[in-house]
Enzyme design. Structure first.
Site, mmCIF file in Angstrom:
data_model
loop_
_atom_site.group_PDB
_atom_site.id
_atom_site.type_symbol
_atom_site.label_atom_id
_atom_site.label_comp_id
_atom_site.label_asym_id
_atom_site.label_seq_id
_atom_site.Cartn_x
_atom_site.Cartn_y
_atom_site.Cartn_z
ATOM 1 N N GLN A 221 0.827 -1.205 0.000
ATOM 2 C CA GLN A 221 0.000 0.000 0.000
ATOM 3 C C GLN A 221 0.864 1.259 0.000
ATOM 4 O O GLN A 221 0.360 2.359 -0.133
ATOM 5 C CB GLN A 221 -0.904 0.012 1.249
ATOM 6 N N ARG A 368 -8.158 -0.590 8.214
ATOM 7 C CA ARG A 368 -9.152 0.356 7.717
ATOM 8 C C ARG A 368 -9.457 1.427 8.759
ATOM 9 O O ARG A 368 -10.617 1.707 9.077
ATOM 10 C CB ARG A 368 -10.421 -0.394 7.333
ATOM 11 N N CYS A 369 -8.388 1.993 9.305
ATOM 12 C CA CYS A 369 -8.591 3.076 10.259
ATOM 13 C C CYS A 369 -7.322 3.873 10.387
ATOM 14 O O CYS A 369 -6.268 3.443 9.984
ATOM 15 C CB CYS A 369 -9.024 2.540 11.618
ATOM 16 N N GLU A 738 -12.585 4.536 5.562
ATOM 17 C CA GLU A 738 -12.620 3.730 6.784
ATOM 18 C C GLU A 738 -13.787 4.069 7.708
ATOM 19 O O GLU A 738 -13.988 3.371 8.707
ATOM 20 C CB GLU A 738 -11.313 3.939 7.541
#
Ligand code: CDP
Length: 784
Positions: A221, A368-369, A738
């Site tokens: 990523q 996802r945060c 997110e």
């Protein structure tokens, strides 16, 4: 006035995703699709024990097996000074174990062979003699006096404690608690869970002995950051390292860290002189890479007799596993957890956090945060609902009473955040209206009278996304800005290259739409490229919903730079002063004479063929955007559940989600992001759990044990929106990727707690399986 021409793909239009053509046809190019000439395959031998001293590693039989090219051990890596590597939190992590194994699934040795099957067969022939040690599987055990020392490799490490960290004002908080009319307490555990992307992690390292160039295809990523880390760790010159992230099948934070497999494959390719592919299988992904959460949290709310929150006090113990590898900004040891005051105007707050080593895989990825904002949001939303129940107030009313009000923005929180914008009452009202809250509340009471177990849960989360700004936010010292490079070709088509990397979020579409909005080139004419460090401008990558707030802003800024140059060219072409030109999407025209105009395509052609005297040719530029602040998306989620008293089964009857992420670039993509997050939140709340037995065996290492929600279990979502632009983002946009994963678990759990509140149940830790609900009802004497 000119009439605005319709331009396909402007901001706010739900155009279909440009990238889906290749994905729907099965023509994506994922890591495992890549085959290089002469490529070898690598399999990793992992520890069966959670904690054991390695007495010997015998590779003789494995080395002699067919197709085997090399067997790599920790000792071999140590000879090249690569047995250990730095983590993203300034700790060290074993690449291949030399002294001890510290978690089940830890990398011990690797086999490189002509085929994957040969590599796996030979891996199974490696003999390791272990001396098993007692395993530590929780912070409580880690801090017991006399607990075995996990990190005896570190010179000054005398116990299993990693860090102590604090935020807020302790004295002011304690004073407020001393004055409180009521204190509401909650001890809750946010369990370890896993991002579980469809595609597991992997890489192909291709080191060319002749040129010295190392090309590493990697499911990353953050390819640029990986390139820099590799240069620093291996000593290879950075221009000789090329990281290519091809199409990525989901990341969710799992693909941010550098894993030992990447380092071993690269070292193996360097030593052997052939490309080496390593791809995790599902089991390896679940037991060894990138866990999230594992926070044990104590929260206290001080409330006055009018129902106003006066202070928040939080302590948490973080279970970091065997190596402190959290992917988070350097400054914040507990991530961005201290956003824990959430959407509420809380005058005083104090947060303490302690991290511990345990015999578990290293975790702390921002699943996802934004670096632990999920745990923070969960804690405050649970506390607020519990407070309302304990005070006998309605959950929605209690929130309304304590919200930060729209006129208070920009708002300085007690733990040091400056919220950019928000209108929490509005989002709440939209959600309540959609739900038909008042009627529903009456219905709940009526059903309870009939003996039914039913409840409503609310969560009004605030998020913090879009790291940097660079002065405060960095990863290993690399400032968290991001970049966009835009080239407009002579025919008016464009190429946009970014430092971010989509893993399915639709960047090829939304970033093209920003160019459409700013420069008037239709989205279909803008190719977006990410993920190749030889061609893309430097960037910190995609995680923590930072792409739109940072790289999206960079795209708008670079397009605006080009527009200014285009204005000069238009002035030359139209023989009119620059200040006499008016811009409308796609063209400049002379004020008062809308027919005297030049389109962006005509201007682009002139940029290469007919320039004003002295002007540099071309229409291209780059922008590195360092945001002035984070963006603060928010929303209200509301859930209705019905519980079967006989089995403890929870059924989600309604799920209403109202999100505010500022200006929406592509509303359809935003809704897709929210659907995905609400599904993940549902899984975390009710199904997913990575746990460990007393010996440190990982339970949850396959999809029979680690339960992901399917379409069968997932409830139907009813979405709503409000739009409160970010005042500092050039487009008014905030991140959204997110939000739903962060905000929804508390809404689901609050609904269960509300349903069980008549029986005095105040907490059930996630995942809330029927067994736990049934046991809670039984413990309160409810049987059926
Ligand atoms: O960093 P990441 O791409 O995961 O998160 P994001 O910036 O929240 O964006 C997720 C997707 O939603 C991207 O395609 C964005 O461009 C899109 N988005 C949008 O259309 N409008 C917003 N206000 C925020 C995101």
């Amino acid at each position: 006035m000119a009439t605005e021409v319709h331009m396909h793909g402007r901001i706010g239009e739900s155009i279909k995703r440009k990238e889906d053509g290749r994905f729907l046809r099965g023509k994506g190019n994922y890591l495992d699709d890549i085959e290089l000439p002469g490529m070898l395959h690598m399999a990793i031998l992992r520890s069966p024990h959670a904690h054991a001293r390695i007495k010997s590693v015998d590779t003789a039989a494995a080395s002699a097996m067919p197709g085997v090219v090399a067997v790599v051990t920790g000792d071999l890596m140590a000879q090249h000074k690569l047995a250990w590597m730095p983590t993203l939190s300034y700790d060290t992590q074993a690449v291949l174990a030399t002294d001890k194994v510290r978690f089940q699934g830890q990398e011990v040795a690797a086999v490189v062979a002509e085929t994957l099957y040969q590599a796996e067969d030979a891996r199974d022939a490696i003999e390791v003699d272990y001396d098993v040690l007692p395993a530590i599987t929780s912070p409580d055990k880690a801090k017991e006096p006399g607990a075995p020392l996990i990190r005896d490799d570190k010179e000054n490490q005398k116990d299993n404690h990693i860090y102590h960290w604090e935020a807020g004002d302790q004295a002011a908080t304690e004073a407020a608690f001393a004055r409180a009319d009521k204190v509401v307490r909650l001890h809750t555990f946010y369990p370890r869970c896993h991002p579980t992307p469809l595609e597991t992690c992997g890489c192909i390292a291709d080191v060319n002995g002749a040129t010295g160039k190392a090309t590493i295809y990697m499911t990353s990523q953050a390819p640029h950051a990986v390139r820099t880390v590799f240069a620093l760790v291996t000593g290879l010159p950075e221009q000789n390292i090329r990281v290519i992230s091809p199409d990525i099948g989901g990341g969710f934070g799992n693909k941010v860290p550098v894993y030992p497999g990447y380092v071993v494959a690269t070292a193996a390719s360097l030593l052997i002189g052939r490309p080496v592919k390593w791809v995790e299988d599902r089991n390896e992904n679940l037991i060894s890479t990138g866990f999230a959460r594992d926070f044990h949290m104590d929260g206290d709310l001080a409330v006055d007799k009018n129902g106003k929150i006066t202070a928040l006090r939080v302590h948490l113990d973080s279970d970091n596993g065997a190596f402190f590898a959290d992917a988070q900004p350097t400054k914040f040891k507990a991530g961005l957890f201290h956003i824990v005051t959430g959407s509420y105007d809380i005058p005083a707050a104090h947060v303490t956090a302690d991290g511990y080593y345990t015999n578990k895989a290293p975790g702390g990825v921002a699943f996802r945060c934004s670096f632990r904002v999920t745990e923070a949001s969960y804690l405050i939303e649970r506390l607020v609902t519990n407070a309302a129940i304990e005070l006998g107030m309605d959950q929605a009313d209690f929130r309304m009473k304590n919200f930060i009000q729209p006129e208070q923005f920009p708002y300085a929180s007690a733990t040091g955040w400056i919220y950019d914008s928000g209108d929490y009452p509005k989002a709440m009202n939209v959600a309540l209206e959609k739900l038909g809250y008042d009627e529903l509340r009456r219905d709940v009471e009526a059903r309870r009278q009939k003996g039914e177990v039913t409840g409503i849960g609310i969560a009004s989360f605030t998020e913090v996304v879009g790291a940097g700004h660079g002065a405060e936010f960095d990863i290993l010292g690399l400032r968290m800005f991001d970049s966009a490079e835009l080239r407009v070709h002579p025919t008016g088509k464009a190429l946009l290259r970014m430092g971010t990397k989509s893993q399915g979020q639709g960047h090829e579409t939304t970033f093209a739409q920003i160019v459409t909005e700013e420069l008037g080139i239709p989205a279909a004419d803008v190719a977006v490229e990410e993920g190749d460090t030889d061609t893309a401008p430097y960037g910190l990558g995609t995680y923590a919903s930072r792409s739109t707030p940072v790289a999206g802003a960079a795209t708008a800024m670079v397009a605006r730079k080009l527009r200014e140059k285009a204005r000069k060219i238009a002035s030359h072409l139209l023989e009119a002063a620059e200040e006499d030109l008016e811009w409308e999407t796609g063209r400049f025209y002379v004020k008062g004479s809308p027919d005297k105009a030049k389109t962006i395509q005509e201007i682009a052609f002139a940029a290469y063929t007919n320039l004003p005297e002295g002007m540099e040719a071309g229409l291209e530029g780059v922008h590195y955007y360092d945001p002035p602040n984070m963006t603060y998306p928010f929303g209200t989620y509301a859930v209705v559940v019905d519980i079967d008293k006989g089995t403890g089964q929870v059924k989600v009857r309604r799920m209403v989600a109202v999100d505010d992420c500022g200006v929406r670039i592509n509303p359809m993509i935003v809704e897709g992001q929210i659907h995905g997050g609400l599904t993940e939140g549902f899984g975390i709340a009710f199904m997913e759990l990575i746990t460990f037995d007393n010996d440190g065996n990982c339970i949850g290492s396959n999809f029979m044990d680690y339960l992901l929600p399917t379409a069968w279990e997932t409830p139907r979502f009813e979405l709503g929106e409000t739009v409160t632009p970010s005042p500092h983002h050039p487009l008014g946009a905030k991140g959204v990727g997110e939000s739903a994963t962060v905000g929804s678990p508390a809404a689901y759990v609050n609904a269960v707690i509300d349903a069980l509140s008549p029986y005095g149940v105040t907490n059930i830790d996630m995942p809330i399986g029927p067994d736990k609900v049934w046991a809670a009802l039984r413990s309160k004497g409810v049987t059926e």
